[in-house]
Design an enzyme around this catalytic site. Sequence first.
Site, PDB file in Angstrom:
ATOM      1  N   ASN A  81       0.848  -1.194   0.000  1.00 33.58           N
ATOM      2  CA  ASN A  81       0.000   0.000   0.000  1.00 33.58           C
ATOM      3  C   ASN A  81       0.881   1.241   0.000  1.00 33.58           C
ATOM      4  OD1 ASN A  81       0.593   0.722   2.867  1.00 33.58           O
ATOM      5  ND2 ASN A  81      -0.371  -1.259   3.205  1.00 33.58           N
ATOM      6  N   ASP A 107      -4.278  -6.399   4.749  1.00 29.42           N
ATOM      7  CA  ASP A 107      -5.279  -7.258   5.401  1.00 29.42           C
ATOM      8  C   ASP A 107      -5.292  -8.669   4.792  1.00 29.42           C
ATOM      9  OD1 ASP A 107      -6.164  -5.395   7.226  1.00 29.42           O
ATOM     10  OD2 ASP A 107      -7.549  -4.482   5.800  1.00 29.42           O
ATOM     11  N   PHE A 130      -4.058   3.234  14.774  1.00 28.29           N
ATOM     12  CA  PHE A 130      -4.361   4.271  13.781  1.00 28.29           C
ATOM     13  C   PHE A 130      -5.477   3.747  12.900  1.00 28.29           C
ATOM     14  CE2 PHE A 130      -1.510   7.971  13.289  1.00 28.29           C
ATOM     15  CZ  PHE A 130      -0.776   7.805  14.453  1.00 28.29           C
ATOM     16  N   LYS A 166     -10.573  -3.830  18.692  1.00 25.96           N
ATOM     17  CA  LYS A 166      -9.148  -4.152  18.834  1.00 25.96           C
ATOM     18  C   LYS A 166      -8.661  -3.909  20.261  1.00 25.96           C
ATOM     19  CE  LYS A 166      -8.297  -3.027  13.995  1.00 25.96           C
ATOM     20  NZ  LYS A 166      -7.339  -3.734  13.141  1.00 25.96           N
TER      21      LYS A 166
HETATM   22  N1  CTP Z   1      -3.948  -3.477  11.973  1.00 30.67           N
HETATM   23  C1  CTP Z   1      -3.336  -4.613  12.475  1.00 30.67           C
HETATM   24  N2  CTP Z   1      -3.394  -5.773  11.774  1.00 30.67           N
HETATM   25  C2  CTP Z   1      -4.077  -5.856  10.618  1.00 30.67           C
HETATM   26  C3  CTP Z   1      -4.726  -4.708  10.104  1.00 30.67           C
HETATM   27  C4  CTP Z   1      -4.633  -3.535  10.818  1.00 30.67           C
HETATM   28  O1  CTP Z   1      -2.728  -4.544  13.545  1.00 30.67           O
HETATM   29  N3  CTP Z   1      -4.116  -7.006   9.957  1.00 30.67           N
HETATM   30  C5  CTP Z   1      -3.873  -2.242  12.765  1.00 30.67           C
HETATM   31  C6  CTP Z   1      -3.227  -1.066  12.062  1.00 30.67           C
HETATM   32  O2  CTP Z   1      -1.830  -1.012  12.312  1.00 30.67           O
HETATM   33  C7  CTP Z   1      -3.946   0.117  12.674  1.00 30.67           C
HETATM   34  C8  CTP Z   1      -5.324  -0.425  12.987  1.00 30.67           C
HETATM   35  O3  CTP Z   1      -5.194  -1.845  13.032  1.00 30.67           O
HETATM   36  O4  CTP Z   1      -3.381   0.527  13.897  1.00 30.67           O
HETATM   37  C9  CTP Z   1      -6.385  -0.052  11.993  1.00 30.67           C
HETATM   38  O5  CTP Z   1      -5.947  -0.363  10.689  1.00 30.67           O
HETATM   39  P1  CTP Z   1      -6.873  -0.075   9.434  1.00 30.67           P
HETATM   40  O6  CTP Z   1      -6.158  -0.470   8.182  1.00 30.67           O
HETATM   41  O7  CTP Z   1      -7.434   1.302   9.541  1.00 30.67           O
HETATM   42  O8  CTP Z   1      -8.104  -1.032   9.723  1.00 30.67           O
HETATM   43  P2  CTP Z   1      -8.366  -2.541   9.483  1.00 30.67           P
HETATM   44  O9  CTP Z   1      -8.467  -3.198  10.813  1.00 30.67           O
HETATM   45  O10 CTP Z   1      -7.388  -3.112   8.525  1.00 30.67           O
HETATM   46  O11 CTP Z   1      -9.817  -2.489   8.851  1.00 30.67           O
HETATM   47  P3  CTP Z   1     -10.269  -1.929   7.406  1.00 30.67           P
HETATM   48  O12 CTP Z   1      -9.108  -2.151   6.490  1.00 30.67           O
HETATM   49  O13 CTP Z   1     -11.457  -2.731   7.088  1.00 30.67           O
HETATM   50  O14 CTP Z   1     -10.600  -0.467   7.598  1.00 30.67           O
END
Ligand code: CTP
Length: 399
Positions: free
Chosen positions: A209, A278, A324, A342
């Site tokens: 990303n 993800d 974040f 979380k």
């Molecule tokens: N995060 C994580 N592990 C993942 C995905 C996200 O620890 N597999 C953490 C990121 O580092 C961040 C937070 O979760 O602190 C939110 O990440 P974000 O990308 O906004 O959300 P997601 O949980 O991935 O959900 P979505 O992509 O559906 O918005």
Amino acid sequence: MNRFNGKNIIIGITGGIAGYKICDLIRLLVKENFNVEVIMTKSACEFITPLTIQTLTGNPVYTELFTLIKESKIGHISLAEKADCMVIAPATANVIGKIASGIADDLLTTTVLATKAPVLIVPSMNKNMWENPVVIENIKKISKYHTIMNPAEGLLACGVYGSGKLPEVDDIFEMIKIVLSPKPLLGKKVLVTAGPTIEEIDPVRFISNYSSGKMGYAIARVAKRLGAEVVLVSGRTALKKPYGVETHYVKSAKDMLNKCKEFIEDTDILVKCAAVADYKPESRADKKIKKGKDNKLTLNLIKNPDILFELSKYKKKGAIFIGFAAETEDAEKNAIQKLTNKNLDMIVVNNVAEKDAGFEKDTNRVILITKTGKLPLPLMTKEEVAYNIFDHLKSLSLT
Ligand code: CTP
């Protein structure tokens, strides 16, 4: 806002070849609104001219000759009192020896004795001199009273490879900020993740990303300045390792989770800034996937672990977990859901679709959300966002 605006830095330049590099240090300081005044020893003037330094600082340069003429007006006491921080760079074995013995026979050494400001000493010399037992003894002695920045290793001006090189100028600049900062996080262990993760498709391709790592690196730098012991787990970025921060580089979400697990049980504050992929390919091809005849190629993706959620199982009592949220719509609503799901103490929400904030930018516009309320912040540098996060923890008595 610039937390160092107008701070007075007195730089002492002594007679080493690395003296010319101090011109760059002065430029960095002046660009960020520090007031810089320079004392040059006689030997320093053999390597660079006071005129160069005066042009860069915009202030008169104090040399020993100058001092004799104007002692009554600009003597060592006024410089010593004015200083918020004194920096001696490059510091030769000679000046180190004088400071260690309390000798004050010129303007620079007199000012060091007279100042109550913190003194940062940045040695630079030939490898054999740096390894000389007398110099080692002197460094040991002065490190009780002053901050010493160890020289870097590399090819020295004398042609020898080894330790004795002036550290990189950006690192000296950062060290000055560390020395000047209050230390509310002293004794705290802070774990920061930053940048994107990458998920390999084959040996030459991956899914990732746009995260640049700038936000997470700013958090690591600021936590270090505020006195914390900082570990940074970083995905692939083009950024320089933050000075004084233990940095580990990882590729995939799984690597990031495993690396964080090594530190999490001791962590007081976790700031999970990384943009984690993800999903990852169900399998990674061992060889490069060749272009086929079909116009389509289907990749099967499977879910990665949620690192934050996994780490919450190892959360130390009293620890603070900060996430974040990168959102492009319904930012606050989605973020509040993530705060709960979380198991977080704070979530920092940014709308990554904005032009002046989010991925790859130097500025950010965020909302800090906790279980008890929210604090929207205006557009500011990512470093200032980092300060606001730690200030907010304090105002909520979380640290
Ligand atoms: N995060 C994580 N592990 C993942 C995905 C996200 O620890 N597999 C953490 C990121 O580092 C961040 C937070 O979760 O602190 C939110 O990440 P974000 O990308 O906004 O959300 P997601 O949980 O991935 O959900 P979505 O992509 O559906 O918005």
